[in-house]
Each structure stands twice: as structure tokens, then as C-alpha cells.
Design a protein around this motif. Structure first.
Motif, PDB file in Angstrom:
ATOM      1  N   ASN A 162       0.811  -1.223   0.000  1.00 37.56           N
ATOM      2  CA  ASN A 162       0.000   0.000   0.000  1.00 37.56           C
ATOM      3  C   ASN A 162       0.841   1.269   0.000  1.00 37.56           C
ATOM      4  O   ASN A 162       0.349   2.324  -0.389  1.00 37.56           O
ATOM      5  CB  ASN A 162      -0.929   0.026   1.217  1.00 37.56           C
ATOM      6  CG  ASN A 162      -2.001  -1.029   1.128  1.00 37.56           C
ATOM      7  OD1 ASN A 162      -2.318  -1.515   0.048  1.00 37.56           O
ATOM      8  ND2 ASN A 162      -2.547  -1.400   2.265  1.00 37.56           N
ATOM      9  N   GLY A 163       2.045   1.196   0.480  1.00 36.41           N
ATOM     10  CA  GLY A 163       2.899   2.366   0.509  1.00 36.41           C
ATOM     11  C   GLY A 163       2.727   3.224   1.744  1.00 36.41           C
ATOM     12  O   GLY A 163       3.450   4.193   1.920  1.00 36.41           O
ATOM     13  N   ASP A 164       1.771   2.913   2.600  1.00 38.58           N
ATOM     14  CA  ASP A 164       1.581   3.677   3.836  1.00 38.58           C
ATOM     15  C   ASP A 164       0.993   2.764   4.909  1.00 38.58           C
ATOM     16  O   ASP A 164       0.578   1.647   4.644  1.00 38.58           O
ATOM     17  CB  ASP A 164       0.672   4.889   3.615  1.00 38.58           C
ATOM     18  CG  ASP A 164      -0.735   4.490   3.192  1.00 38.58           C
ATOM     19  OD1 ASP A 164      -0.929   3.339   2.749  1.00 38.58           O
ATOM     20  OD2 ASP A 164      -1.652   5.313   3.318  1.00 38.58           O
ATOM     21  N   PHE A 165       0.998   3.286   6.122  1.00 37.50           N
ATOM     22  CA  PHE A 165       0.452   2.537   7.244  1.00 37.50           C
ATOM     23  C   PHE A 165      -1.056   2.760   7.293  1.00 37.50           C
ATOM     24  O   PHE A 165      -1.516   3.854   7.574  1.00 37.50           O
ATOM     25  CB  PHE A 165       1.082   2.994   8.569  1.00 37.50           C
ATOM     26  CG  PHE A 165       2.450   2.451   8.799  1.00 37.50           C
ATOM     27  CD1 PHE A 165       2.615   1.277   9.505  1.00 37.50           C
ATOM     28  CD2 PHE A 165       3.559   3.089   8.286  1.00 37.50           C
ATOM     29  CE1 PHE A 165       3.889   0.761   9.715  1.00 37.50           C
ATOM     30  CE2 PHE A 165       4.819   2.584   8.480  1.00 37.50           C
ATOM     31  CZ  PHE A 165       4.985   1.422   9.200  1.00 37.50           C
ATOM     32  N   GLY A 166      -1.810   1.700   7.038  1.00 38.84           N
ATOM     33  CA  GLY A 166      -3.258   1.773   7.113  1.00 38.84           C
ATOM     34  C   GLY A 166      -3.765   1.065   8.359  1.00 38.84           C
ATOM     35  O   GLY A 166      -3.005   0.680   9.258  1.00 38.84           O
ATOM     36  N   PHE A 167      -5.059   0.883   8.400  1.00 41.03           N
ATOM     37  CA  PHE A 167      -5.695   0.245   9.550  1.00 41.03           C
ATOM     38  C   PHE A 167      -5.164  -1.168   9.770  1.00 41.03           C
ATOM     39  O   PHE A 167      -4.833  -1.554  10.883  1.00 41.03           O
ATOM     40  CB  PHE A 167      -7.213   0.221   9.366  1.00 41.03           C
ATOM     41  CG  PHE A 167      -7.932  -0.583  10.394  1.00 41.03           C
ATOM     42  CD1 PHE A 167      -8.077  -0.100  11.681  1.00 41.03           C
ATOM     43  CD2 PHE A 167      -8.434  -1.838  10.091  1.00 41.03           C
ATOM     44  CE1 PHE A 167      -8.730  -0.845  12.651  1.00 41.03           C
ATOM     45  CE2 PHE A 167      -9.087  -2.597  11.044  1.00 41.03           C
ATOM     46  CZ  PHE A 167      -9.245  -2.094  12.330  1.00 41.03           C
ATOM     47  N   PHE A 168      -5.082  -1.947   8.692  1.00 43.04           N
ATOM     48  CA  PHE A 168      -4.666  -3.339   8.838  1.00 43.04           C
ATOM     49  C   PHE A 168      -3.196  -3.461   9.232  1.00 43.04           C
ATOM     50  O   PHE A 168      -2.824  -4.391   9.945  1.00 43.04           O
ATOM     51  CB  PHE A 168      -4.956  -4.128   7.568  1.00 43.04           C
ATOM     52  CG  PHE A 168      -6.412  -4.419   7.389  1.00 43.04           C
ATOM     53  CD1 PHE A 168      -7.052  -5.316   8.222  1.00 43.04           C
ATOM     54  CD2 PHE A 168      -7.148  -3.784   6.403  1.00 43.04           C
ATOM     55  CE1 PHE A 168      -8.396  -5.582   8.082  1.00 43.04           C
ATOM     56  CE2 PHE A 168      -8.492  -4.038   6.254  1.00 43.04           C
ATOM     57  CZ  PHE A 168      -9.120  -4.935   7.092  1.00 43.04           C
ATOM     58  N   ALA A 169      -2.366  -2.549   8.785  1.00 46.84           N
ATOM     59  CA  ALA A 169      -0.960  -2.585   9.203  1.00 46.84           C
ATOM     60  C   ALA A 169      -0.853  -2.386  10.712  1.00 46.84           C
ATOM     61  O   ALA A 169      -0.120  -3.103  11.392  1.00 46.84           O
ATOM     62  CB  ALA A 169      -0.157  -1.521   8.463  1.00 46.84           C
TER      63      ALA A 169
END
Length: 67
Positions: free
Chosen positions: A30-37
Motif C-alpha cells: 500500500n505504501g503507507d500505514f493503514g488500519f490493517f498494518a
């Protein structure tokens, strides 16, 4: 029949490694920290902490002198 803390601790450590891998792969894709990360990081932290505690508990009980 009860499971030994060592086997359960190793299982938790392996689950922590799996969640760490999933978090890294999620961020790479994804290239960024999202909820699942963040969810994977939280689960990995809890699993690794529990696994270390159980492994130490196994060795503490193993080295305890018997009465």
C-alpha cells in the motif's frame, strides 16, 4: 491433558512472526500505514510478548527445585 507452556509459547512466537510479516507486506503493497498494518502490528506485539512470557515460565518451572 494440558499443553506445556513451551509449546504454546513457541506457537505464539510463530504467530507473532507471521503477523509481523503480514504488516510489512501490507505496508510494502500500500505504501503507507493503514488500519490493517496497525492491526497486524498490535497482534504481533501481543503474540510475541505472550510467547516470551510463556517460554520464560516454562524454564522457571523447569528449574524450580522439587519438594
Amino acid at each position: 491433558m494440558t499443553q506445556s507452556p513451551l509449546k504454546t509459547g513457541i506457537f505464539y512466537l510463530l504467530a507473532g512472526v507471521l503477523f509481523t510479516y503480514l504488516a510489512v507486506e501490507n505496508v510494502n503493497s500500500n505504501g503507507d500505514f493503514g488500519f490493517f498494518a496497525y492491526l497486524f502490528i498490535l497482534l504481533a506485539t501481543m503474540d510475541i510478548g505472550t510467547g516470551i512470557r510463556l517460554v520464560f515460565m516454562h524454564f522457571r518451572f523447569k528449574n524450580k527445585p522439587k519438594k
